[in-house]
Design a protein around this motif. Structure first.
Motif, PDB file in Angstrom:
ATOM      1  N   GLU A 116       0.829  -1.357  -0.142  1.00  0.00           N
ATOM      2  CA  GLU A 116      -0.097   0.117  -0.123  1.00  0.00           C
ATOM      3  C   GLU A 116       0.871   1.382  -0.030  1.00  0.00           C
ATOM      4  N   LYS A 174     -10.328   6.478   1.331  1.00  0.00           N
ATOM      5  CA  LYS A 174     -10.416   5.052   1.591  1.00  0.00           C
ATOM      6  C   LYS A 174     -11.659   5.033   2.560  1.00  0.00           C
ATOM      7  N   GLU A 175     -11.860   5.739   3.632  1.00  0.00           N
ATOM      8  CA  GLU A 175     -12.859   6.062   4.378  1.00  0.00           C
ATOM      9  C   GLU A 175     -14.488   5.738   3.633  1.00  0.00           C
ATOM     10  N   MET A 222     -14.864   4.754   0.611  1.00  0.00           N
ATOM     11  CA  MET A 222     -15.179   3.571  -0.207  1.00  0.00           C
ATOM     12  C   MET A 222     -15.266   2.322   0.655  1.00  0.00           C
ATOM     13  N   ARG A 223     -14.687   2.563   1.808  1.00  0.00           N
ATOM     14  CA  ARG A 223     -15.059   1.513   2.847  1.00  0.00           C
ATOM     15  C   ARG A 223     -16.629   1.455   3.262  1.00  0.00           C
ATOM     16  N   GLU A 224     -17.356   2.756   3.200  1.00  0.00           N
ATOM     17  CA  GLU A 224     -18.465   2.935   3.841  1.00  0.00           C
ATOM     18  C   GLU A 224     -19.405   2.374   2.407  1.00  0.00           C
ATOM     19  N   ALA A 281     -18.782   0.411  -0.030  1.00  0.00           N
ATOM     20  CA  ALA A 281     -18.853  -1.057  -0.379  1.00  0.00           C
ATOM     21  C   ALA A 281     -19.624  -1.598   0.983  1.00  0.00           C
ATOM     22  N   GLY A 282     -19.254  -1.236   1.979  1.00  0.00           N
ATOM     23  CA  GLY A 282     -20.044  -2.073   3.020  1.00  0.00           C
ATOM     24  C   GLY A 282     -21.732  -1.988   2.974  1.00  0.00           C
ATOM     25  N   VAL A 290      -8.228  -0.173  -0.643  1.00  0.00           N
ATOM     26  CA  VAL A 290      -9.643  -0.414  -0.897  1.00  0.00           C
ATOM     27  C   VAL A 290      -9.945  -1.713  -1.381  1.00  0.00           C
ATOM     28  N   LEU A 343      -9.447  -4.250   1.324  1.00  0.00           N
ATOM     29  CA  LEU A 343     -10.551  -4.421   2.373  1.00  0.00           C
ATOM     30  C   LEU A 343     -11.923  -4.908   1.796  1.00  0.00           C
ATOM     31  N   MET A 344     -11.910  -4.908   0.537  1.00  0.00           N
ATOM     32  CA  MET A 344     -12.964  -5.881  -0.079  1.00  0.00           C
ATOM     33  C   MET A 344     -12.891  -7.269   0.082  1.00  0.00           C
TER      34      MET A 344
END
Lengths: 157, 114
Positions: free
Chosen positions: A112, B30-31, B33-35, B37-38, B66, B69-70
């Protein structure tokens, strides 16, 4: 007639993440005035983005701020940049090398970070670093075509 | 960070409306995209970068993050890379890690063709 050669710009700004963004905007504007192509400007922006963010994140770090001086000079077939700051010196007083981080064997292992210096080494020429009197000085060259294209008459003087 | 979402044919298209994913924006991206995707049930996410002119190494790291985290249950593809962004992916070989579509329409057509 090559009146482009020797044209330069320079400015000083205070270290910070959003300050880097503003500085890059100023640099790309100056490079448009120096008639670089979009691709050349993109390369310069990429390289200087990495170099300036490195100063912000490592030379000054999260708890310090200070001046960053940037100078660009149009030469024949290139723009030469000089970046100076008063932050911490580079580890081992030398530039980090340019290899890519290991890709690993699985999704979880994917890197990363660690791409920055690889981008710098891939796009910039004649990189140099020196530390003197508490000042870091990094110089690099971004090659570019001269106005009128690569086959235009060049004035060597 | 402003990201526009559109679900079609079980795919989630997430278009980044910002011009830059750089050191100053990487964490927000990142945050966000986390939301996104979730909150979505779609197993196939396409990140549309057609409005993004500049990605630096921090932004690139965030895009990889990202994808990670998927996990192995969702898939992240990229679409619409502008020239400078495309160059960053090529120079770092990250173009070999992601499936990259010319644009959203291409990604959708490929998906529908099965």
């Amino acid at each position: 007639m090559n009146m482009e050669a020797g044209r330069s710009f320079s400015f000083v700004f205070l270290s910070g993440e959003s300050a880097v963004r503003a500085a890059l905007k100023r640099i790309t504007g100056a490079l448009e005035d120096l008639e670089l192509t979009r691709e050349e400007i993109g390369s310069a922006e990429m390289v200087l983005g990495e170099v300036l963010n490195n100063v912000v994140e490592h030379a000054y770090g999260a708890h310090l701020s200070g001046p960053i001086e940037l100078r660009g000079e149009r030469l024949t077939g290139a723009v030469r940049f000089r970046v100076r700051d008063r932050g911490t010196e580079m580890p081992q007083q030398s530039l980090p090398r340019g290899g890519l981080p290991p890709m690993g064997n699985s999704l979880a292992d994917l890197p990363e970070g660690g791409f920055g210096w690889h981008l710098v080494h891939s796009l910039a020429l004649d990189l140099s670093y020196q530390r003197a009197d508490g000042v870091n000085e990094l110089c690099l060259t971004i090659p570019c075509q001269d106005a009128g294209g690569p086959n235009s008459d060049r004035v060597f003087s | 960070m402003d990201i526009t979402c559109d679900e079609q044919s079980d795919m989630l298209f997430a278009r980044v409306e910002a011009e830059r994913i750089d050191a100053a924006a990487a964490l927000q991206f990142k945050e966000a995209m986390r939301e996104i995707a979730g909150a979505s049930g779609a197993a196939h996410v396409v990140l549309d970068l057609s409005r993004v002119e500049f990605v630096d190494s921090s932004g690139l790291g965030a895009i990889v993050a990202v994808m990670k985290l998927m996990g192995n249950t969702k898939r992240l593809d990229l679409a619409g890379l502008t020239p400078t962004v495309d160059k960053v992916f090529r120079l770092t070989r990250m173009d070999s890690i992601f499936t990259i579509h010319a644009d959203v329409a291409d990604a959708l057509a490929l998906h529908r063709a099965g």
